[in-house]
Design a protein around this motif. Structure first.
Motif, PDB file in Angstrom:
ATOM      1  N   GLN A 136      39.414  36.049  31.487  1.00 52.55           N
ATOM      2  CA  GLN A 136      38.152  36.476  30.874  1.00 52.55           C
ATOM      3  C   GLN A 136      36.936  35.931  31.602  1.00 52.55           C
ATOM      4  O   GLN A 136      35.897  36.589  31.664  1.00 52.55           O
ATOM      5  N   THR A 137      37.041  34.725  32.155  1.00 57.80           N
ATOM      6  CA  THR A 137      35.881  34.072  32.765  1.00 57.80           C
ATOM      7  C   THR A 137      35.814  34.223  34.279  1.00 57.80           C
ATOM      8  O   THR A 137      34.722  34.244  34.849  1.00 57.80           O
ATOM      9  N   LYS A 138      36.989  34.327  34.927  1.00 55.06           N
ATOM     10  CA  LYS A 138      37.000  34.374  36.389  1.00 55.06           C
ATOM     11  C   LYS A 138      37.678  35.620  36.940  1.00 55.06           C
ATOM     12  O   LYS A 138      37.889  35.729  38.150  1.00 55.06           O
ATOM     13  N   SER A 139      38.018  36.550  36.071  1.00 53.09           N
ATOM     14  CA  SER A 139      38.577  37.843  36.474  1.00 53.09           C
ATOM     15  C   SER A 139      39.895  37.715  37.212  1.00 53.09           C
ATOM     16  O   SER A 139      40.211  38.547  38.062  1.00 53.09           O
ATOM     17  N   GLN A 140      40.674  36.687  36.933  1.00 54.57           N
ATOM     18  CA  GLN A 140      41.993  36.571  37.530  1.00 54.57           C
ATOM     19  C   GLN A 140      42.869  35.690  36.651  1.00 54.57           C
ATOM     20  O   GLN A 140      42.399  34.745  36.037  1.00 54.57           O
ATOM     21  N   PHE A 141      44.158  36.048  36.602  1.00 49.80           N
ATOM     22  CA  PHE A 141      45.118  35.234  35.865  1.00 49.80           C
ATOM     23  C   PHE A 141      45.558  34.030  36.687  1.00 49.80           C
ATOM     24  O   PHE A 141      45.827  32.965  36.148  1.00 49.80           O
ATOM     25  N   ALA A 142      45.669  34.207  37.995  1.00 53.55           N
ATOM     26  CA  ALA A 142      46.206  33.160  38.858  1.00 53.55           C
ATOM     27  C   ALA A 142      45.283  31.945  38.911  1.00 53.55           C
ATOM     28  O   ALA A 142      44.067  32.055  38.740  1.00 53.55           O
TER      29      ALA A 142
END
Length: 270
Positions: A84-90
């Motif tokens: 949600q905050t950094k546009s990536q799951f990794a």
């Protein structure tokens, strides 16, 4: 324990400014602006932080390691927050991998002592464990599961492709509990009990393997289940009954998995 619940990573000022600029811009944001950062750029930023220890959040990484044992679901809540905050799951912080490699090095010394390895053999054994067993084999497993997830588990109504980096993170998460069980706890019981030619020895050794592989499968399932665009991820849990069946069969035929592992590790570095 400092964190009774999952700690919340803080947003950087640059990300907040970036969000502000998007909201105040007179032009509409592109439809895929949240995923516009290329995989190459993400990988470069991740690898660059390996030499910047002062920027790694080791306290948070240690919190994750503890909760992977006692409450792994809490760990994956933060992966959703990162999306949600950094546009990536990794992960964008290599602190977890650095600590994992450190644990592998320490436990490998204990393993070398149990196997009565020399200094050069201990170094070779540690390199095998870190770069072959953990990283190389992990890359193969992550790639296979990443392909299966995007091909068979992804919702057909979604155009979201799960990141390969996240699949590798799931492997690292799932790898840690088996590491502690097989490379640390097992060592204390190997010579006094597990290595003996008794049924109870086979039972204890194989039970540790059952717990270790069960941890790996369950934590892997949690990692893919938390991705909203993936469906039918419970299929991963089908391997648990197969694992239990294999466990029972090893007890029936008297196959001590722990002794076999020790023989394999010993002759691999000779």
């Amino acid at each position: 324990m400092k964190y009774a619940t999952s700690p919340t990573p803080s947003r950087s000022n640059s990300s907040l400014l970036g969000m502000s600029s998007r909201t105040t811009s007179p032009l509409p944001a592109p439809a895929n602006y949240r995923d516009c950062m290329s995989a190459t750029t993400k990988s470069y930023k991740y690898l660059r932080r390996f030499v910047k220890f002062d920027q790694m959040d080791f306290e948070y990484a240690m919190w994750q390691m503890v909760y992977l044992f006692i409450a792994p679901k809490k760990v994956y809540r933060n992966f959703n927050y990162r999306k949600q905050t950094k546009s990536q799951f990794a992960r964008d912080d290599p602190a977890f991998l650095v600590l994992l490699v450190g644990c592998l090095c320490v436990t490998s010394i204990g393993f070398a002592w149990v196997l009565s390895l020399g200094f050069a053999q201990t170094i070779l054994f540690t390199l095998y464990v870190v770069f072959v067993d953990c990283i190389f084999c992990g890359m193969i497993v992550a790639t296979l599961l990443w392909m299966i997830a995007n091909r068979y588990f992804r919702d057909r109504n979604s155009d979201f492709d799960m990141e390969w980096g996240y699949a590798f993170d799931v492997h690292l998460n799932a790898f840690f509990p088996p590491l502690i069980l097989l490379h640390f706890i097992q060592l204390f019981f190997y010579h006094p009990l597990i290595s003996r030619d008794l049924f109870v020895s086979t039972f204890i050794g194989n039970t540790i393997w059952l717990l270790a592989l069960g941890y790996y499968i369950y934590i892997t399932f949690l990692g893919y289940n938390v991705v909203p665009s993936l469906k039918n991820t419970r299929t991963i849990l089908v391997t648990l009954p197969l694992l239990c069946l294999f466990y029972v069969m090893t007890l029936i035929i008297g196959w001590n998995l722990s002794v076999s592992l020790m023989y394999y590790y010993h002759y691999r570095v000779l």
